[in-house]
Design an enzyme around this catalytic site. Structure first.
Site, PDB file in Angstrom:
ATOM      1  N   ARG A   1       3.384   7.445   9.608  1.00 29.97           N
ATOM      2  CA  ARG A   1       3.267   8.727   9.563  1.00 29.97           C
ATOM      3  C   ARG A   1       2.481   9.231  10.395  1.00 29.97           C
ATOM      4  O   ARG A   1       2.452  10.576  11.044  1.00 29.97           O
ATOM      5  CB  ARG A   1       2.784   9.068   7.896  1.00 29.97           C
ATOM      6  CG  ARG A   1       2.934  10.428   7.420  1.00 29.97           C
ATOM      7  CD  ARG A   1       2.636  10.759   6.035  1.00 29.97           C
ATOM      8  NE  ARG A   1       3.460   9.961   5.184  1.00 29.97           N
ATOM      9  CZ  ARG A   1       4.603  10.576   4.848  1.00 29.97           C
ATOM     10  NH1 ARG A   1       4.698  11.927   4.855  1.00 29.97           N
ATOM     11  NH2 ARG A   1       5.328   9.814   3.697  1.00 29.97           N
TER      12      ARG A   1
ATOM     13  N   HIS B   1      14.089   4.234  12.816  1.00 27.95           N
ATOM     14  CA  HIS B   1      13.787   4.593  11.803  1.00 27.95           C
ATOM     15  C   HIS B   1      14.444   5.700  10.961  1.00 27.95           C
ATOM     16  O   HIS B   1      14.746   6.757  11.948  1.00 27.95           O
ATOM     17  CB  HIS B   1      12.576   4.933  11.270  1.00 27.95           C
ATOM     18  CG  HIS B   1      11.954   4.879  10.037  1.00 27.95           C
ATOM     19  ND1 HIS B   1      12.003   5.720   9.098  1.00 27.95           N
ATOM     20  CD2 HIS B   1      11.212   3.858   9.162  1.00 27.95           C
ATOM     21  CE1 HIS B   1      11.710   5.383   7.757  1.00 27.95           C
ATOM     22  NE2 HIS B   1      11.127   4.056   7.789  1.00 27.95           N
TER      23      HIS B   1
ATOM     24  N   GLU C   1      -0.832  -9.084  -1.221  1.00 28.08           N
ATOM     25  CA  GLU C   1      -1.365  -8.515   0.038  1.00 28.08           C
ATOM     26  C   GLU C   1      -2.605  -7.680  -0.280  1.00 28.08           C
ATOM     27  O   GLU C   1      -2.523  -6.672   0.497  1.00 28.08           O
ATOM     28  CB  GLU C   1      -0.005  -8.073   0.647  1.00 28.08           C
ATOM     29  CG  GLU C   1      -0.678  -7.853   2.503  1.00 28.08           C
ATOM     30  CD  GLU C   1       0.532  -7.280   3.218  1.00 28.08           C
ATOM     31  OE1 GLU C   1       0.647  -7.637   4.435  1.00 28.08           O
ATOM     32  OE2 GLU C   1       0.902  -6.009   2.639  1.00 28.08           O
TER      33      GLU C   1
ATOM     34  N   ASP D   1       0.812  -1.252  -0.124  1.00 27.06           N
ATOM     35  CA  ASP D   1       0.066  -0.025   0.063  1.00 27.06           C
ATOM     36  C   ASP D   1       1.009   1.380   0.034  1.00 27.06           C
ATOM     37  O   ASP D   1       0.247   2.330   0.703  1.00 27.06           O
ATOM     38  CB  ASP D   1      -0.990  -0.001   1.217  1.00 27.06           C
ATOM     39  CG  ASP D   1      -0.294  -0.394   2.503  1.00 27.06           C
ATOM     40  OD1 ASP D   1       1.014   0.017   2.512  1.00 27.06           O
ATOM     41  OD2 ASP D   1      -0.901  -0.902   3.604  1.00 27.06           O
TER      42      ASP D   1
ATOM     43  N   HIS E   1       7.326   3.765  12.952  1.00 27.36           N
ATOM     44  CA  HIS E   1       7.673   4.634  11.741  1.00 27.36           C
ATOM     45  C   HIS E   1       6.567   5.202  10.847  1.00 27.36           C
ATOM     46  O   HIS E   1       6.595   6.020   9.953  1.00 27.36           O
ATOM     47  CB  HIS E   1       8.333   3.501  10.574  1.00 27.36           C
ATOM     48  CG  HIS E   1       7.516   2.510  10.116  1.00 27.36           C
ATOM     49  ND1 HIS E   1       6.892   1.533  10.785  1.00 27.36           N
ATOM     50  CD2 HIS E   1       6.766   2.559   9.028  1.00 27.36           C
ATOM     51  CE1 HIS E   1       6.323   0.583   9.919  1.00 27.36           C
ATOM     52  NE2 HIS E   1       6.032   1.353   8.780  1.00 27.36           N
TER      53      HIS E   1
ATOM     54  N   GLU F   1      -1.713   4.935   3.409  1.00 23.23           N
ATOM     55  CA  GLU F   1      -1.750   3.770   2.887  1.00 23.23           C
ATOM     56  C   GLU F   1      -3.001   3.086   2.814  1.00 23.23           C
ATOM     57  O   GLU F   1      -3.288   2.254   1.713  1.00 23.23           O
ATOM     58  CB  GLU F   1      -0.942   2.596   3.939  1.00 23.23           C
ATOM     59  CG  GLU F   1       0.481   2.923   3.584  1.00 23.23           C
ATOM     60  CD  GLU F   1       1.102   4.064   4.799  1.00 23.23           C
ATOM     61  OE1 GLU F   1       2.239   4.206   4.939  1.00 23.23           O
ATOM     62  OE2 GLU F   1       0.185   4.905   5.430  1.00 23.23           O
TER      63      GLU F   1
END
Length: 378
Positions: free
Chosen positions: A220, A251, A124, A102, A218, A138
């Site tokens: 957003r 990250h 997926e 995604d 990680h 995503e």
């Protein structure tokens, strides 16, 4: 079987570490089969993290796009991907395109294939929260890719049901399990043969007769206040449980690093380490006590390693793991994180609740199923 002139040309597009991990076993299945002319395109959405992993698996992409630059916006990334992927399609002229998951790379890869009238296979497919801002971007990416894809490879029955509910015909949906489990077993087999001292050297952490809790974040949507709250919770837990280590591979995104270093640097039993490539991260997962993360992939992998997962998000699209009690969504409220982590540390019965059920995401044979389906399709 010798190479044939009529080989079908299949393009695999990846750009981030999770995409590469979940694509590797499928890519290798096709690459090792002479019937197909296979090419790999790395957009470079995660530059260093992907290049290190490609070296480990001895994979050399036919196309490297290097799209990332410091401080790049989603809009800027998307524009760059559209232009560069168009060139790749024109040069290679694929007859089938694989995208995974995604990401912005996956979305633009699928859209460009649509513009060029090339069928798309989506690895997926069907994960949903139905909140377009969580995870962002995503959730909307994967909904759009599913509409475009000619072949939707769903990891679970629930994912298939989501797709059917959205009007995608069942003839375009195949439940195959999740390729991340294939990748997990493939990689564990490699790592278990390595010198353990070399592995510790690469990780830059070696437990000293202590259990450790593994932490990653990680997403957003966790940037800013949410990540600050997660760090405050970890700091309190480290103070409360001084006989346990807290290992945090950070990250590279500056939005993550600046907050983690600000709140967690200099605490004796918190080990902030650089990101480690996937094989060494699998080693860390396999040997930890439990995991706190906002990662989707880890929610799928950890049950195969019998490791509880506390999900540092308000929602998860890995509904099957949540329903089976293999993961628990704890959000980003410090008090809630501290309470749920403390239960796992102090209560063996609570810990056992997480590790009893089998992994709903696969048996490690998804790639073989995908290869057979593509054989029939082409």
């Amino acid at each position: 079987m010798g190479k044939q002139v009529s080989q079908k040309k299949i393009l695999f597009i990846i750009g981030t570490r999770p995409e590469l991990i979940k694509t590797i076993p499928v890519y290798l299945s096709f690459k090792n089969y002479d019937k197909y002319n296979v090419a790999l395109c790395n957009t470079g959405q995660h530059k260093e993290m992907v290049s290190d992993l490609l070296k480990f698996y001895k994979i050399k992409p036919e196309f490297n796009l290097n799209v990332m630059e410091e401080g790049q916006t989603l809009e800027g990334l998307t524009i760059k991907l559209f232009k560069k992927l168009s060139n790749v399609y024109d040069i290679y002229k694929p007859e089938l395109v694989f995208v995974q998951g995604d990401t912005t790379t996956a979305l633009v890869g699928a859209m460009q294939a649509f513009y060029k009238k090339v069928p798309v296979a989506h690895i997926e497919s069907g994960l949903r929260t139905y909140d377009i801002y969580s995870p962002f971007p995503e959730e909307i990416n994967r909904q759009l890719i599913s509409r475009i894809a000619s072949l939707n490879f769903a990891p679970t029955i629930k994912a298939k049901e989501n797709l059917i509910r959205e009007g995608i015909h069942s003839s375009r949906i195949y439940v195959v399990g999740n390729t991340v489990i294939d990748a997990l077993f493939l990689t564990l087999n490699i790592v278990e043969k390595l010198d353990i001292n070399l592995v510790y050297h690469k990780i830059k952490y070696k437990p000293k007769n202590k259990q450790y809790i593994l932490i990653t974040t990680h997403r957003r949507e966790n940037f800013g206040e949410n990540l600050k709250n997660i760090c405050l919770a970890i700091k309190s837990l480290a103070d409360k449980f001084k006989d346990i280590d807290f290992v945090f591979p950070v990250h590279p995104n500056p939005n993550v690093r600046k907050i983690v270093y600000k709140y967690l640097m200099g605490i004796d039993n918190i080990f902030i380490i650089e990101p480690v490539i996937y094989p060494y991260f699998i080693f860390l997962m396999a040997n930890c006590y439990f995991i706190m993360t906002d990662s989707g992939g880890i929610q799928e992998e950890a049950p195969s390693l019998k490791k509880p997962v506390l999900v540092l998000r308000d929602k998860t699209e890995r509904i099957e793991a949540e329903e089976k009690g293999l993961v628990k969504v704890v959000g980003t409220n410090p008090e809630n994180i501290i309470e749920e982590a403390s239960k796992l540390i102090l209560n063996p019965d609570e810990y056992k609740k997480f590790i009893g059920a089998s992994n709903p995401y696969g048996d490690g044979k998804a790639s073989k199923r995908i290869l057979q389906i593509i054989e029939d399709y082409l």
